[in-house]
Write a protein that holds these residues in place. Structure first.
Motif, PDB file in Angstrom:
ATOM      1  N   TRP A 159      -3.853 -21.975   9.701  1.00 43.94           N
ATOM      2  CA  TRP A 159      -4.373 -22.780  10.811  1.00 43.94           C
ATOM      3  C   TRP A 159      -3.320 -22.964  11.902  1.00 43.94           C
ATOM      4  N   LEU A 160      -2.053 -23.063  11.486  1.00 41.96           N
ATOM      5  CA  LEU A 160      -0.994 -23.393  12.444  1.00 41.96           C
ATOM      6  C   LEU A 160      -0.429 -22.193  13.191  1.00 41.96           C
ATOM      7  N   TYR A 161      -0.201 -21.074  12.506  1.00 43.50           N
ATOM      8  CA  TYR A 161       0.650 -20.030  13.068  1.00 43.50           C
ATOM      9  C   TYR A 161      -0.019 -18.661  13.154  1.00 43.50           C
ATOM     10  N   GLU A 162       0.315 -17.961  14.245  1.00 46.40           N
ATOM     11  CA  GLU A 162      -0.033 -16.547  14.374  1.00 46.40           C
ATOM     12  C   GLU A 162       0.904 -15.745  13.468  1.00 46.40           C
ATOM     13  N   GLU A 163       0.602 -14.456  13.304  1.00 44.24           N
ATOM     14  CA  GLU A 163       1.439 -13.600  12.468  1.00 44.24           C
ATOM     15  C   GLU A 163       2.857 -13.483  13.016  1.00 44.24           C
ATOM     16  N   ASN A 164       3.013 -13.591  14.349  1.00 40.68           N
ATOM     17  CA  ASN A 164       4.345 -13.476  14.945  1.00 40.68           C
ATOM     18  C   ASN A 164       5.111 -14.810  14.954  1.00 40.68           C
ATOM     19  N   GLY A 165       4.495 -15.853  14.371  1.00 34.15           N
ATOM     20  CA  GLY A 165       5.167 -17.141  14.284  1.00 34.15           C
ATOM     21  C   GLY A 165       4.821 -18.110  15.387  1.00 34.15           C
ATOM     22  N   ASP A 166       4.078 -17.674  16.414  1.00 30.61           N
ATOM     23  CA  ASP A 166       3.664 -18.581  17.484  1.00 30.61           C
ATOM     24  C   ASP A 166       2.634 -19.578  16.961  1.00 30.61           C
ATOM     25  N   VAL A 167       2.642 -20.766  17.552  1.00 25.97           N
ATOM     26  CA  VAL A 167       1.693 -21.802  17.144  1.00 25.97           C
ATOM     27  C   VAL A 167       0.315 -21.490  17.708  1.00 25.97           C
ATOM     28  N   LYS A 168      -0.719 -21.539  16.862  1.00 23.62           N
ATOM     29  CA  LYS A 168      -2.093 -21.269  17.298  1.00 23.62           C
ATOM     30  C   LYS A 168      -2.709 -22.448  18.050  1.00 23.62           C
ATOM     31  N   PRO A 169      -2.865 -23.617  17.391  1.00 19.66           N
ATOM     32  CA  PRO A 169      -3.532 -24.731  18.065  1.00 19.66           C
ATOM     33  C   PRO A 169      -2.615 -25.371  19.106  1.00 19.66           C
ATOM     34  N   THR A 170      -3.208 -26.141  19.991  1.00 19.90           N
ATOM     35  CA  THR A 170      -2.409 -26.888  20.960  1.00 19.90           C
ATOM     36  C   THR A 170      -1.770 -28.088  20.272  1.00 19.90           C
ATOM     37  N   ALA A 171      -0.781 -28.662  20.945  1.00 19.75           N
ATOM     38  CA  ALA A 171      -0.150 -29.873  20.418  1.00 19.75           C
ATOM     39  C   ALA A 171      -1.181 -30.986  20.258  1.00 19.75           C
ATOM     40  N   ALA A 172      -2.127 -31.082  21.203  1.00 17.86           N
ATOM     41  CA  ALA A 172      -3.162 -32.120  21.126  1.00 17.86           C
ATOM     42  C   ALA A 172      -4.037 -31.925  19.895  1.00 17.86           C
ATOM     43  N   GLN A 173      -4.374 -30.692  19.562  1.00 21.76           N
ATOM     44  CA  GLN A 173      -5.216 -30.417  18.395  1.00 21.76           C
ATOM     45  C   GLN A 173      -4.480 -30.761  17.091  1.00 21.76           C
ATOM     46  N   ILE A 174      -3.182 -30.448  17.034  1.00 24.60           N
ATOM     47  CA  ILE A 174      -2.421 -30.772  15.828  1.00 24.60           C
ATOM     48  C   ILE A 174      -2.279 -32.287  15.686  1.00 24.60           C
ATOM     49  N   ALA A 175      -1.978 -32.967  16.791  1.00 17.71           N
ATOM     50  CA  ALA A 175      -1.851 -34.428  16.743  1.00 17.71           C
ATOM     51  C   ALA A 175      -3.168 -35.073  16.342  1.00 17.71           C
ATOM     52  N   ASP A 176      -4.278 -34.526  16.835  1.00 21.47           N
ATOM     53  CA  ASP A 176      -5.594 -35.067  16.488  1.00 21.47           C
ATOM     54  C   ASP A 176      -5.853 -34.913  14.989  1.00 21.47           C
ATOM     55  N   ARG A 177      -5.512 -33.757  14.430  1.00 22.99           N
ATOM     56  CA  ARG A 177      -5.720 -33.557  12.989  1.00 22.99           C
ATOM     57  C   ARG A 177      -4.828 -34.495  12.179  1.00 22.99           C
ATOM     58  N   LEU A 178      -3.600 -34.636  12.583  1.00 20.17           N
ATOM     59  CA  LEU A 178      -2.686 -35.544  11.880  1.00 20.17           C
ATOM     60  C   LEU A 178      -3.216 -36.974  11.895  1.00 20.17           C
ATOM     61  N   LYS A 179      -3.693 -37.404  13.054  1.00 13.96           N
ATOM     62  CA  LYS A 179      -4.181 -38.777  13.171  1.00 13.96           C
ATOM     63  C   LYS A 179      -5.428 -38.990  12.321  1.00 13.96           C
TER      64      LYS A 179
END
Length: 259
Positions: A159-179
């Motif tokens: 869910w978090l990372y592309e194969e090259n290590g780049d982050v897939k979701p935006t910071a807002a999407q990750i923060a929303d899931r964490l919350k």
């Protein structure tokens, strides 16, 4: 001398947490009272005996914090002009509605003790090898030794990372899931999601479109790395080689130009 500024609770909570370097909490005057260091002046000591006084800071812990916050205001590090535009996107996020306390990003920032920018070789000459150190409050994530980090769960990794290590979701999407999932998350998943959020915050720190050669060449490899830390893990040695990011007091970016 500095004036006292009274904020509403929505503004006061992040200010008490140090989100605004110009506002320093004066606890004995109430939870919403702050010394506004934007306006500071001297006063003839002959006037002082005629003034009615009231202690604003009494407890030793509050005295220490008050001193640290005042010192922070007047000892901020002057980041190189070419680096400031790279940090501006993070500054804009904090200042925007998405960075307000009720938003997922604001909720996440409320768990942060300090944002520090670490320069691996010191600030001698560009390009600078930079790391955004996000230091969390105790208990937000578990502490692990760097060489014994638990394996990232596959679902979190995909869910978090592309194969090259780049982050897939935006910071807002990750923060929303964490919350949303914070209470239900196991400690390992929570740790890696926070790590992904730190990577996402670092990833938005890029040179602006149309930046000159000096700005584009200021950061080594063209990227600022992210590092998740806890207050227990962040060493004094790293503290000495990093600088506090007071995002609301960064110098304005240089005028954009093509070299």
């Amino acid at each position: 001398m500095a004036p006292i500024k009274v904020l509403d609770e929505k503004e006061a909570k992040p200010a008490r947490n140090g989100r605004q370097a110009n506002l320093v909490h004066v606890p004995e005057l109430g939870p919403a009272s702050f010394a506004d260091l934007t306006v500071v002046s001297t006063l003839d000591k002959r006037v002082l005996p005629r003034l009615e006084t009231r202690a604003g800071v009494v407890l030793i812990g509050d005295v220490r914090k008050f001193g640290q916050r005042v010192g922070r205001r007047f000892s901020r590090f002057a980041f190189p002009d070419e680096v400031v535009p790279w940090i501006r996107p993070l500054q804009k996020l904090v200042e925007s509605k998405d960075g307000r306390l009720g938003s997922p990003a604001g909720w996440a920032f409320d768990h942060v003790v300090s944002l520090r920018l670490e320069c691996e070789e010191g600030w001698k000459v560009a390009p600078y090898a930079l790391t955004l150190c996000v230091i969390l409050k105790p208990g937000v994530v578990p502490s692990f030794e760097p060489d014994v980090l638990p394996e990232m769960p596959q679902e979190i990794s995909e869910w978090l990372y592309e194969e090259n290590g780049d982050v897939k979701p935006t910071a807002a999407q990750i923060a929303d899931r964490l919350k949303r999932e914070n209470e239900a998350l196991d400690p390992v998943s929570r740790y890696w999601l926070w790590g992904g959020l730190v990577d996402a915050w670092a990833a938005i720190c890029v040179a602006p479109e149309g930046a000159g050669r000096g700005v584009l060449n200021a950061v080594q490899d063209g990227r600022i790395r992210g590092d998740l830390c806890t207050t227990e893990e962040f060493s004094f040695e790293r503290f000495r080689h990093s600088e506090e990011l007071d995002l609301d007091h960064l110098s304005p970016p240089l005028p954009l130009r093509i070299d």
